[in-house]
Design a protein around this motif. Structure first.
Motif, short mmCIF file in Angstrom:
data_model
loop_
_atom_site.label_atom_id
_atom_site.label_comp_id
_atom_site.label_asym_id
_atom_site.label_seq_id
_atom_site.Cartn_x
_atom_site.Cartn_y
_atom_site.Cartn_z
N THR A 15 8.36 3.59 1.97
CA THR A 15 8.39 2.95 0.64
C THR A 15 9.07 3.89 -0.35
O THR A 15 8.41 4.49 -1.21
CB THR A 15 6.97 2.61 0.15
N PRO A 16 10.39 4.05 -0.25
CA PRO A 16 11.08 5.05 -1.08
C PRO A 16 11.07 4.76 -2.58
O PRO A 16 11.23 5.68 -3.37
CB PRO A 16 12.50 5.05 -0.52
N LEU A 17 10.91 3.50 -2.97
CA LEU A 17 10.74 3.16 -4.38
C LEU A 17 9.65 2.12 -4.45
O LEU A 17 9.83 0.97 -4.03
CB LEU A 17 12.05 2.62 -4.96
N VAL A 18 8.49 2.52 -4.97
CA VAL A 18 7.33 1.64 -4.90
C VAL A 18 6.45 1.86 -6.14
O VAL A 18 6.39 2.97 -6.69
CB VAL A 18 6.52 1.91 -3.61
N GLY A 41 2.94 3.87 -12.49
CA GLY A 41 4.39 3.99 -12.56
C GLY A 41 5.01 3.89 -11.18
O GLY A 41 4.32 3.80 -10.16
N TRP A 42 6.34 3.91 -11.16
CA TRP A 42 7.09 3.81 -9.91
C TRP A 42 7.28 5.19 -9.30
O TRP A 42 7.62 6.15 -9.99
CB TRP A 42 8.46 3.19 -10.19
N LEU A 43 7.07 5.28 -7.99
CA LEU A 43 7.34 6.51 -7.25
C LEU A 43 8.74 6.43 -6.66
O LEU A 43 9.07 5.46 -5.97
CB LEU A 43 6.32 6.70 -6.12
N LEU A 44 9.51 7.44 -6.91
CA LEU A 44 10.89 7.47 -6.43
C LEU A 44 11.05 8.73 -5.57
O LEU A 44 10.88 9.85 -6.06
CB LEU A 44 11.80 7.50 -7.66
N SER A 45 11.32 8.56 -4.28
CA SER A 45 11.26 9.71 -3.37
C SER A 45 12.56 10.07 -2.68
O SER A 45 12.63 11.10 -2.01
CB SER A 45 10.18 9.46 -2.30
N ARG A 46 13.62 9.24 -2.80
CA ARG A 46 14.89 9.56 -2.17
C ARG A 46 15.83 10.26 -3.16
O ARG A 46 15.81 9.97 -4.35
CB ARG A 46 15.57 8.29 -1.66
N TYR A 47 16.67 11.14 -2.63
CA TYR A 47 17.60 11.89 -3.46
C TYR A 47 18.55 10.96 -4.21
O TYR A 47 18.80 11.15 -5.41
CB TYR A 47 18.40 12.87 -2.60
N ALA A 83 0.85 -1.19 0.00
CA ALA A 83 0.00 0.00 0.00
C ALA A 83 0.89 1.24 0.00
O ALA A 83 1.87 1.31 0.72
CB ALA A 83 -0.89 -0.01 1.23
N VAL A 84 0.54 2.21 -0.84
CA VAL A 84 1.37 3.41 -0.99
C VAL A 84 0.72 4.57 -0.24
O VAL A 84 -0.41 4.95 -0.57
CB VAL A 84 1.54 3.77 -2.48
N PRO A 85 1.41 5.15 0.74
CA PRO A 85 0.82 6.28 1.48
C PRO A 85 0.96 7.57 0.69
O PRO A 85 1.56 8.54 1.14
CB PRO A 85 1.67 6.31 2.76
N GLN A 97 -2.31 3.92 -9.18
CA GLN A 97 -3.11 5.02 -9.72
C GLN A 97 -2.33 5.77 -10.80
O GLN A 97 -2.89 6.18 -11.82
CB GLN A 97 -3.52 6.00 -8.62
N GLY A 98 -1.05 5.97 -10.58
CA GLY A 98 -0.24 6.70 -11.55
C GLY A 98 0.40 5.82 -12.60
O GLY A 98 1.08 6.32 -13.50
#
Length: 415
Positions: free
Chosen positions: A37-40, A47-53, A12-14, A44-45
């Protein structure tokens, strides 16, 4: 691993950028995403969400395995269709942002001389005069909406002036600009609006095409369009369609960045009395302020898209060929691993690691122009109205990919 398997294995993606309050303050949600979940994979989108620098910079640098091609069209189809006016879609196909590999390198090399820091600095008197004009027009109100009265009005005038649009046709160019921007408001256009926008875009493209052909015959000194036309690399020059695509990219990219950065910078300054005091004694700090606003309060909502050109292993996950990665710049720029005390606004912070305008071969060529416009606009407001005050917090309009500030009410003089 198939796309369906990817979905089934995704936790589950917050993350819900349409949640109430996200536009005003997305950072609690982004912090949770980056921590848990820094890469998940985000269904809905698609695609992969990437959140870390660390992951963000790795993908931005990797032009061999990731491409930006198709992003605006595919992502628009995910969160609500844009009008998809065919003429703009066609221009996008030869646009710099859509190209990759040798095609991208060729066009970028030809375009770069017109957008260097030195070339943009020469525009300063011209841009300052336009900003003075806009502020003079707005100031009669006393209390203004910085977004609609100031920042919305600057980019089109600046780009029209840069291109030296013929006298008497500025209104048509303004309509073309406004129509191009509205076309990128997915899901917010009524069907009856689309044909009117399409007519303005067709006329605007014809106007720019005529201006290009005239400039080929009658080159002007110190003129950005003449520079673009005449720039040559080993006998190669930009075609008319490539020039049209660049103008469209200047309008769309330059408009959104400049408008929102003026609003967000003004807001961040006005809500910090100690920062305003610093700027009165050290006005040169405004450049630092703009860079810190780009990091601390980035107006992106769901990041920038890249597509995998092959299967890629990243942070223990397999990104399959063709899958989209959404690089959440607003999260990466708050990553404590790179920016100590990231949740603190620090005007003296070293922002050399900032990726607010991208990184690598796709670094934003319009960054210098956007910075100049924002610096001159905010500096002029602060100098002319040193006692201006916030009337109310900003409000935000619906938008799938940008924290789109709609109102920022400011009293120019102390009440």
């Amino acid at each position: 691993m198939s796309l369906e398997t990817t979905k089934q294995n995704s936790p589950a993606v917050p993350f819900n950028p349409q949640a109430p309050g996200y536009d005003a303050n997305p950072y609690p949600m982004l912090d949770e995403l980056r921590t848990k979940t820094p890469l998940v994979y985000w269904e809905q989108g698609r695609g992969w969400l990437l959140s870390r620098y660390e992951d963000a910079i790795a993908v931005l640098r990797d032009a061999k395995r990731f491409t930006p091609n198709r992003d605006m069209w595919e992502f628009a189809s995910v969160l609500g269709n844009a009008a998809m006016i065919p003429e703009l879609v066609e221009l996008s196909r030869t646009g710099l942002f859509a190209l990759s590999g040798s095609d991208h390198a060729r066009v970028r090399k030809l375009v770069s001389p017109a957008l260097t820091p030195r070339a943009i600095e020469r525009l300063k008197p011209e841009v300052q005069a336009l900003i003075d004009e806009v502020i003079d027009e707005a100031a009669v109100k006393g209390t203004i909406n910085v977004v609609s009265d100031i920042s919305d009005r600057i980019p089109a005038r600046v780009i029209g002036s840069m291109l030296k649009i013929p006298k008497g046709r500025e209104t048509l160019f303004q309509r073309f600009t406004e129509a191009s921007i509205k076309n990128f408001l997915p899901g917010l256009l009524r069907p009856e609006e689309v044909e009117g926008l399409r007519a303005d875009i067709r006329e605007g493209i014809d106007l720019v095409r005529e201006t290009i052909e005239d400039r080929r015959k009658n080159p002007l000194p110190d003129d950005i369009l003449t520079t673009l036309i005449q720039t040559e690399e080993q006998g190669d020059r930009l075609s008319t369609n490539e020039l049209l695509s660049l103008v469209a990219a200047l309008i769309v990219g330059g408009f959104e960045t400049t408008v929102h950065l003026i609003g967000f910078t003004t807001y961040n300054v006005l809500q910090r009395p100690e920062l305003r005091a610093q700027l009165k004694t050290e006005p040169e700090l405004l450049k630092n302020v703009i860079e810190e606003v780009l990091r601390f309060d980035n107006f992106g909502k769901v990041g920038v898209a890249r597509y995998a050109l092959e299967d890629v292993e990243l942070s223990g996950q397999t990104i399959k060929k063709g899958q989209m990665v959404l690089i959440l710049l607003n999260s990466a720029l708050r990553d404590e691993a790179v920016f100590p005390k990231a949740d603190t606004f620090d005007v003296r912070r070293n922002t050399n690691a900032s990726i607010a305008f991208g990184h690598g071969v796709h670094y934003c060529l319009g960054a210098n122009l956007a910075r100049l416009e924002v610096q001159l606009a905010v500096d002029t407001l602060l100098r002319r109205y040193p006692d201006m005050q916030l009337v109310s917090p900003p409000t935000f309009a619906p938008h799938p990919v940008i924290r789109r500030m709609e109102t920022l009410e400011v009293a120019l003089r102390a009440q």
